[in-house]
Write a protein that holds these residues in place. Structure first.
Motif, PDB file in Angstrom:
ATOM      1  N   THR A 287       0.964  -0.686   0.309  1.00  0.00           N
ATOM      2  CA  THR A 287       0.150  -0.123  -0.003  1.00  0.00           C
ATOM      3  C   THR A 287       0.454   1.070   0.282  1.00  0.00           C
ATOM      4  O   THR A 287       2.016   1.542   0.827  1.00  0.00           O
ATOM      5  N   PHE A 288       0.709   2.392  -1.242  1.00  0.00           N
ATOM      6  CA  PHE A 288       1.404   3.370  -1.479  1.00  0.00           C
ATOM      7  C   PHE A 288       1.044   4.692  -0.209  1.00  0.00           C
ATOM      8  O   PHE A 288      -0.566   4.240  -0.671  1.00  0.00           O
ATOM      9  N   ILE A 289       1.348   5.350  -0.060  1.00  0.00           N
ATOM     10  CA  ILE A 289       0.704   6.012   1.466  1.00  0.00           C
ATOM     11  C   ILE A 289       0.964   7.614   1.145  1.00  0.00           C
ATOM     12  O   ILE A 289       2.244   7.461   0.685  1.00  0.00           O
ATOM     13  N   PRO A 290       0.301   8.734   1.021  1.00  0.00           N
ATOM     14  CA  PRO A 290       0.915  10.105   0.515  1.00  0.00           C
ATOM     15  C   PRO A 290       2.002  10.796   1.616  1.00  0.00           C
ATOM     16  O   PRO A 290       1.648  10.246   3.080  1.00  0.00           O
ATOM     17  N   PRO A 291       2.685  11.285   2.210  1.00  0.00           N
ATOM     18  CA  PRO A 291       3.377  11.574   3.052  1.00  0.00           C
ATOM     19  C   PRO A 291       2.568  12.352   3.958  1.00  0.00           C
ATOM     20  O   PRO A 291       1.300  12.775   3.982  1.00  0.00           O
ATOM     21  N   VAL A 292       3.678  12.243   4.649  1.00  0.00           N
ATOM     22  CA  VAL A 292       2.192  12.188   6.597  1.00  0.00           C
ATOM     23  C   VAL A 292       3.264  12.695   7.658  1.00  0.00           C
ATOM     24  O   VAL A 292       4.289  13.293   7.752  1.00  0.00           O
ATOM     25  N   LYS A 293       2.341  13.788   8.583  1.00  0.00           N
ATOM     26  CA  LYS A 293       3.157  14.874   9.591  1.00  0.00           C
ATOM     27  C   LYS A 293       4.205  14.295  10.076  1.00  0.00           C
ATOM     28  O   LYS A 293       4.213  12.833  10.599  1.00  0.00           O
ATOM     29  N   LYS A 294       5.589  14.836  10.070  1.00  0.00           N
ATOM     30  CA  LYS A 294       6.148  13.937  10.807  1.00  0.00           C
ATOM     31  C   LYS A 294       5.667  14.230  12.324  1.00  0.00           C
ATOM     32  O   LYS A 294       6.534  12.681  12.831  1.00  0.00           O
ATOM     33  N   GLU A 295       5.117  14.049  13.009  1.00  0.00           N
ATOM     34  CA  GLU A 295       4.636  13.727  14.378  1.00  0.00           C
ATOM     35  C   GLU A 295       3.526  12.595  14.391  1.00  0.00           C
ATOM     36  O   GLU A 295       3.486  12.236  15.473  1.00  0.00           O
ATOM     37  N   GLU A 296       3.096  12.164  13.435  1.00  0.00           N
ATOM     38  CA  GLU A 296       2.300  10.867  12.996  1.00  0.00           C
ATOM     39  C   GLU A 296       3.359   9.886  12.526  1.00  0.00           C
ATOM     40  O   GLU A 296       3.072   8.864  12.480  1.00  0.00           O
ATOM     41  N   VAL A 297       4.410  10.134  12.403  1.00  0.00           N
ATOM     42  CA  VAL A 297       5.268   8.752  11.770  1.00  0.00           C
ATOM     43  C   VAL A 297       5.737   7.997  13.434  1.00  0.00           C
ATOM     44  O   VAL A 297       5.750   6.830  12.910  1.00  0.00           O
ATOM     45  N   PRO A 298       6.055   8.299  14.327  1.00  0.00           N
ATOM     46  CA  PRO A 298       6.415   7.657  16.026  1.00  0.00           C
ATOM     47  C   PRO A 298       5.408   6.650  15.730  1.00  0.00           C
ATOM     48  O   PRO A 298       5.404   5.121  16.179  1.00  0.00           O
ATOM     49  N   GLU A 299       3.575   7.338  15.293  1.00  0.00           N
ATOM     50  CA  GLU A 299       2.722   6.372  15.909  1.00  0.00           C
ATOM     51  C   GLU A 299       2.698   5.742  14.714  1.00  0.00           C
ATOM     52  O   GLU A 299       1.954   4.039  14.923  1.00  0.00           O
ATOM     53  N   ILE A 300       2.579   5.916  13.581  1.00  0.00           N
ATOM     54  CA  ILE A 300       3.046   4.671  12.494  1.00  0.00           C
ATOM     55  C   ILE A 300       4.255   3.303  12.907  1.00  0.00           C
ATOM     56  O   ILE A 300       3.462   2.669  12.570  1.00  0.00           O
ATOM     57  N   LEU A 301       4.809   4.069  13.163  1.00  0.00           N
ATOM     58  CA  LEU A 301       5.700   3.057  13.881  1.00  0.00           C
ATOM     59  C   LEU A 301       5.713   2.263  14.449  1.00  0.00           C
ATOM     60  O   LEU A 301       6.053   0.693  14.242  1.00  0.00           O
ATOM     61  N   LEU A 302       5.379   2.637  15.238  1.00  0.00           N
ATOM     62  CA  LEU A 302       4.444   1.760  16.743  1.00  0.00           C
ATOM     63  C   LEU A 302       4.001   0.869  16.673  1.00  0.00           C
ATOM     64  O   LEU A 302       3.207  -0.443  17.332  1.00  0.00           O
ATOM     65  N   ARG A 303       3.175   0.731  15.023  1.00  0.00           N
ATOM     66  CA  ARG A 303       2.069   0.264  15.020  1.00  0.00           C
ATOM     67  C   ARG A 303       2.218  -0.833  13.755  1.00  0.00           C
ATOM     68  O   ARG A 303       1.482  -1.469  13.173  1.00  0.00           O
ATOM     69  N   SER A 304       4.237  -0.611  13.252  1.00  0.00           N
ATOM     70  CA  SER A 304       4.076  -1.377  12.594  1.00  0.00           C
ATOM     71  C   SER A 304       5.095  -2.016  13.190  1.00  0.00           C
ATOM     72  O   SER A 304       5.312  -2.836  14.254  1.00  0.00           O
ATOM     73  N   ASP A 305       5.954  -3.963  12.766  1.00  0.00           N
ATOM     74  CA  ASP A 305       6.473  -4.752  12.872  1.00  0.00           C
ATOM     75  C   ASP A 305       8.132  -4.329  12.321  1.00  0.00           C
ATOM     76  O   ASP A 305       8.666  -5.686  13.562  1.00  0.00           O
ATOM     77  N   VAL A 306       8.344  -4.240  11.598  1.00  0.00           N
ATOM     78  CA  VAL A 306       9.160  -4.112  10.893  1.00  0.00           C
ATOM     79  C   VAL A 306       9.653  -3.106   9.656  1.00  0.00           C
ATOM     80  O   VAL A 306       8.726  -2.264   9.391  1.00  0.00           O
ATOM     81  N   GLY A 307      11.178  -2.264  10.372  1.00  0.00           N
ATOM     82  CA  GLY A 307      11.160  -0.851   9.535  1.00  0.00           C
ATOM     83  C   GLY A 307      12.047  -1.340   7.957  1.00  0.00           C
ATOM     84  O   GLY A 307      12.993  -2.379   7.831  1.00  0.00           O
ATOM     85  N   LEU A 308      11.922  -0.885   7.396  1.00  0.00           N
ATOM     86  CA  LEU A 308      12.421  -0.991   5.799  1.00  0.00           C
ATOM     87  C   LEU A 308      14.020  -0.578   5.442  1.00  0.00           C
ATOM     88  O   LEU A 308      13.151   1.248   5.023  1.00  0.00           O
ATOM     89  N   ILE A 309      14.812  -0.932   4.304  1.00  0.00           N
ATOM     90  CA  ILE A 309      15.715   0.023   4.043  1.00  0.00           C
ATOM     91  C   ILE A 309      16.111  -0.661   2.941  1.00  0.00           C
ATOM     92  O   ILE A 309      17.176  -1.441   3.579  1.00  0.00           O
ATOM     93  N   SER A 310      16.635   0.568   1.670  1.00  0.00           N
ATOM     94  CA  SER A 310      16.604  -0.497   0.438  1.00  0.00           C
ATOM     95  C   SER A 310      17.928   0.826   0.294  1.00  0.00           C
ATOM     96  O   SER A 310      17.928   1.350   0.060  1.00  0.00           O
ATOM     97  N   MET A 311      19.077   0.376   0.010  1.00  0.00           N
ATOM     98  CA  MET A 311      20.366   1.077  -0.956  1.00  0.00           C
ATOM     99  C   MET A 311      21.185   0.385  -2.183  1.00  0.00           C
ATOM    100  O   MET A 311      21.153  -0.491  -1.693  1.00  0.00           O
ATOM    101  N   GLN A 312      21.236   1.521  -2.567  1.00  0.00           N
ATOM    102  CA  GLN A 312      22.676   1.733  -3.934  1.00  0.00           C
ATOM    103  C   GLN A 312      23.611   0.737  -3.880  1.00  0.00           C
ATOM    104  O   GLN A 312      24.336   1.066  -2.635  1.00  0.00           O
ATOM    105  N   ASP A 313      24.050   0.123  -4.113  1.00  0.00           N
ATOM    106  CA  ASP A 313      25.302   0.013  -4.564  1.00  0.00           C
ATOM    107  C   ASP A 313      26.225   0.532  -4.923  1.00  0.00           C
ATOM    108  O   ASP A 313      26.266   0.589  -6.721  1.00  0.00           O
ATOM    109  N   ALA A 314      26.213   1.628  -4.452  1.00  0.00           N
ATOM    110  CA  ALA A 314      26.798   3.262  -4.783  1.00  0.00           C
ATOM    111  C   ALA A 314      28.656   3.720  -3.900  1.00  0.00           C
ATOM    112  O   ALA A 314      28.416   3.323  -2.503  1.00  0.00           O
ATOM    113  N   GLU A 315      29.661   3.731  -4.730  1.00  0.00           N
ATOM    114  CA  GLU A 315      30.783   4.292  -3.973  1.00  0.00           C
ATOM    115  C   GLU A 315      30.409   4.933  -2.755  1.00  0.00           C
ATOM    116  O   GLU A 315      30.988   5.519  -1.998  1.00  0.00           O
TER     117      GLU A 315
END
Length: 434
Positions: A287-315
């Motif tokens: 599900t794609f969600i529009p940008p949210v207020k910074k103040e909403e981010v903590p609550e969204i993360l507290l209700r999530s189970d895993v955080g995801l990061i994907s990084m390019q193979d860049a020098e």
């Protein structure tokens, strides 16, 4: 003590995006510093005029929890074209003129490189007021542009950016970097690393200590995902964010595990393409969600189970990285699945999650976490301990204050020959570790 910060893209509470300078400034204000942030009223993340809706106003001053913002009206833009360049130039000119006209005298000016002209404004005004100048290099321009394949090293613009970078290096009392190995990059440019100050990103831990209500749409979404493993990405959706592997992993899992769901929160130049790709491939588990207020981010993360990061193979990442989202995930006790090719990252050293190298491994890691609640809990606790120990804004600001007090006790930017406090030896010299 008066501190001015020039950051074109700084935001105040209630907006979407990174709040590095607001969070730092709020801690400085608690220690009786006066902090003024000069920023554009047009927000880059939301691509809209937020702070000066009045047509007749060209600038406005507001205060948030003791932190002063000088909002500067700049032209609107939708993508990275000539309109964005006009926006940068407008900010540069008007920020300099407004700073020049202010009656108060700053003791310290921090010019931050979200684009180099904002840092240049800070440098020029520091010379005018004969005060101390810190150059904050958020990204290693122009090296980041080269390593991410956006420009050629032979491009004349790269040569000009190199010259501007060197000018700012030479005229700064401190060079603030966010990456732990960036002092070696500075040394390669022929600059004494005694100037280097390592001040990474951090997290405001108090935001994660209480629960809050979300918008009605988000509340309904989380209710529909009850009993599923919620895998959340927050932040920009651009080329540098390397989000196609996330969709690849979602494609692998869509028929294999119906209990894993991806949330992609934010915006950027790649978002519409990613949304269309998910639609074509019938990825119903994302599900794609529009940008949210910074103040909403903590609550969204507290209700999530895993955080995801994907990084390019860049020098560029050989100098390290300091991602806001990583510390936000840790603050919320979210175990992290990190896709990257780096030999060592804070995820391994802290035990805060799992590192993977391709979408197949990402899918496997998420399946494993879905059935290992004990591992989820342990990784989350380790991440929280790591961010509390190393990346709380309260601790970062306290150490930063010690550096400021040491530097300003010597005078101003006309005293660059005075040796700074030295903490943390490196092969090229010494840097301050904050």
């Amino acid at each position: 003590m008066n501190i001015w910060i020039f950051n074109h893209y700084a935001i105040a509470p209630g907006a979407s995006g990174g709040t590095r300078h607001y969070d730092l400034a709020r801690e400085l204000v608690k220690h009786n510093y006066n902090v003024t942030i000069f920023a554009s009223s047009f927000t880059h993340q939301e691509r809209k005029e937020r702070y000066i809706p009045e047509k007749h106003l060209r600038w406005k001053e507001e205060q948030y929890n003791g932190v002063r913002f000088v909002w500067i009206k700049t032209p609107a833009y939708k993508k990275n074209d000539w309109r964005r360049v006009a926006n940068m130039l407008s900010y540069t000119i008007h920020a300099y003129l407004l700073g020049k006209k202010r009656k108060e005298k700053p003791d310290l000016i921090i010019g931050t490189l979200m684009h180099p002209l904002a840092a240049l404004v800070g440098c020029l005004l520091a010379k005018k007021f004969n005060c101390t100048f810190y150059f904050e290099e958020r990204d290693l321009w122009p090296q980041t542009l080269i390593d991410l394949g956006k420009v050629s090293e032979r491009n004349p613009v790269v040569w000009m950016l190199r010259q501007l970078e060197l000018f700012l290096y030479r005229n700064a009392r401190r060079i603030i970097v966010l990456f732990d190995k960036a002092d070696k990059y500075v040394a390669q440019q022929g600059i004494d690393t005694e100037k280097v100050l390592y001040l990474p990103n951090g997290a405001d831990l108090q935001r994660y200590e209480q629960q809050a209500l979300l918008s009605a749409d988000l509340e309904r979404l989380f209710a529909s995902l009850e009993n599923k493993l919620i895998v959340t990405y927050t932040g920009a959706h651009g080329i540098a964010n390397h989000l196609d592997p996330v969709l690849d992993a979602a494609g692998i899992l869509k028929d294999r595990n119906h209990h894993i769901h991806f949330l992609m929160i934010g915006d950027g130049p790649e978002k519409q393409r990613l949304v269309e790709r998910a639609r074509k491939e019938k990825l119903t588990n994302i599900t794609f969600i529009p940008p949210v207020k910074k103040e909403e981010v903590p609550e969204i993360l507290l209700r999530s189970d895993v955080g995801l990061i994907s990084m390019q193979d860049a020098e560029i990442y050989k100098w390290g990285f300091s991602l806001n989202k990583m510390y936000d995930y840790m603050a919320a006790k979210l175990p992290i699945v990190l896709l990257c090719q780096l030999p060592e990252t804070p995820i391994e050293t802290s035990g805060a999650g799992l590192k993977v190298s391709n979408p197949q491994e990402m899918a496997q890691a998420l399946q494993w976490l879905a059935i290992n609640q004990t591992a989820l809990h342990q990784m989350g606790e380790k991440g929280r301990f790591y961010v509390e120990s190393n990346h709380s804004w309260e601790k970062l600001a306290h150490r930063f204050i010690n550096v400021i007090e040491e530097d300003l006790s010597y005078g101003g930017c006309d005293r660059l020959a005075v040796a700074p406090v030295q903490v943390g030896a490196t092969k090229e010299g010494r840097k301050l570790n904050i």
